[in-house]
Design a protein around this motif. Structure first.
Motif, PDB file in Angstrom:
ATOM      1  N   TYR A 171       0.826  -1.214   0.000  1.00 39.87           N
ATOM      2  CA  TYR A 171       0.000   0.000   0.000  1.00 39.87           C
ATOM      3  C   TYR A 171       0.859   1.262   0.000  1.00 39.87           C
ATOM      4  O   TYR A 171       0.551   2.235  -0.692  1.00 39.87           O
ATOM      5  CB  TYR A 171      -0.991  -0.004   1.167  1.00 39.87           C
ATOM      6  CG  TYR A 171      -2.220  -0.812   0.847  1.00 39.87           C
ATOM      7  CD1 TYR A 171      -3.392  -0.196   0.450  1.00 39.87           C
ATOM      8  CD2 TYR A 171      -2.196  -2.198   0.898  1.00 39.87           C
ATOM      9  CE1 TYR A 171      -4.524  -0.934   0.125  1.00 39.87           C
ATOM     10  CE2 TYR A 171      -3.312  -2.955   0.578  1.00 39.87           C
ATOM     11  CZ  TYR A 171      -4.477  -2.310   0.183  1.00 39.87           C
ATOM     12  OH  TYR A 171      -5.576  -3.052  -0.147  1.00 39.87           O
ATOM     13  N   ALA A 172       1.953   1.249   0.766  1.00 36.01           N
ATOM     14  CA  ALA A 172       2.862   2.393   0.759  1.00 36.01           C
ATOM     15  C   ALA A 172       3.516   2.524  -0.617  1.00 36.01           C
ATOM     16  O   ALA A 172       3.608   3.630  -1.168  1.00 36.01           O
ATOM     17  CB  ALA A 172       3.914   2.224   1.860  1.00 36.01           C
ATOM     18  N   GLY A 173       3.954   1.396  -1.190  1.00 39.36           N
ATOM     19  CA  GLY A 173       4.548   1.415  -2.521  1.00 39.36           C
ATOM     20  C   GLY A 173       3.559   1.848  -3.587  1.00 39.36           C
ATOM     21  O   GLY A 173       3.916   2.574  -4.526  1.00 39.36           O
ATOM     22  N   SER A 174       2.314   1.431  -3.439  1.00 39.32           N
ATOM     23  CA  SER A 174       1.279   1.843  -4.396  1.00 39.32           C
ATOM     24  C   SER A 174       1.042   3.343  -4.343  1.00 39.32           C
ATOM     25  O   SER A 174       0.786   3.973  -5.378  1.00 39.32           O
ATOM     26  CB  SER A 174      -0.034   1.105  -4.115  1.00 39.32           C
ATOM     27  OG  SER A 174       0.115  -0.250  -4.428  1.00 39.32           O
ATOM     28  N   SER A 175       1.126   3.923  -3.157  1.00 36.41           N
ATOM     29  CA  SER A 175       0.955   5.380  -3.068  1.00 36.41           C
ATOM     30  C   SER A 175       2.043   6.084  -3.879  1.00 36.41           C
ATOM     31  O   SER A 175       1.765   7.030  -4.612  1.00 36.41           O
ATOM     32  CB  SER A 175       0.960   5.851  -1.611  1.00 36.41           C
ATOM     33  OG  SER A 175       2.252   5.749  -1.053  1.00 36.41           O
TER      34      SER A 175
END
Length: 194
Positions: A171-175
């Motif tokens: 999720y952090a990488g997707s942001s």
């Protein structure tokens, strides 16, 4: 809707002498942006609750919003499109998590993160035509986008070392990925305008 609410708030404050009426437009725009931000955040958090992904959602928003603020990039032509674009990005992230993340290796997530980080590092800030930046602001925004992105990358790398935290890393990488995409789209939109 957002503009109307912002104008009502600003008019109320100006009538009550809480703000200088000569700065009406500045306050109205500020309230408009704030109301939009609150609406979009509530919409994404509600979606996260419905998908049983509240912690993931908070991580996504905590990583996405501050970097996007300084990195800039594509902005939709109106608030409805903005909200739908943001919701679409988040839903793609949730469905990718549901169907693909378990089969994605930490090495791939690391590469995915690095490419997004490199894009943010090299491209930001991408200005919006309604909000041009002077040279001092550009340097500050670039520095802040790089700093916050670097902190997020450290979090992702630490999370990737623990199997139980891979989803949070995703999720952090997707942001970061979505911010990189918004930067590229913003550059394309600015080139087409010229």
């Amino acid at each position: 809707m957002f503009k109307s609410c912002a104008q009502k708030i600003t008019s109320f404050l100006a009538l009550n002498k809480e703000i200088d009426s000569s700065e009406y437009d500045v306050y109205a725009y500020g309230f408009e942006v704030l109301i939009s931000f609150i609406f979009n955040s509530i919409m994404i958090i509600a979606t996260g609750i419905l998908c049983n992904k509240i912690i993931h959602t908070i991580i996504f928003l905590t990583c996405y919003c501050p970097v996007r603020q300084f990195a800039g990039g594509y902005h939709a032509e109106n608030y409805k499109r903005c909200s739908l674009t943001f919701l679409g990005m988040f839903l793609v992230t949730v469905f990718t998590d549901k169907y693909l993340v378990a089969s994605i290796s930490p090495i791939f997530l690391g590469i995915y993160t690095f490419i997004s980080y490199a894009g943010i590092y090299s491209l930001s800030p991408v200005e919006h035509r309604n909000n041009p930046l002077n040279e001092g602001e550009k340097k500050k925004y670039k520095k802040m986008a790089r700093l916050i992105s670097s902190i997020i990358v450290i979090f992702i790398l630490v999370a990737l070392t623990k199997n139980s935290l891979h989803n949070y890393a995703f999720y952090a990488g997707s942001s970061l990925f979505w911010i990189f995409i918004m930067l590229v789209l913003g550059i394309i939109k600015n080139i087409r305008r010229v």
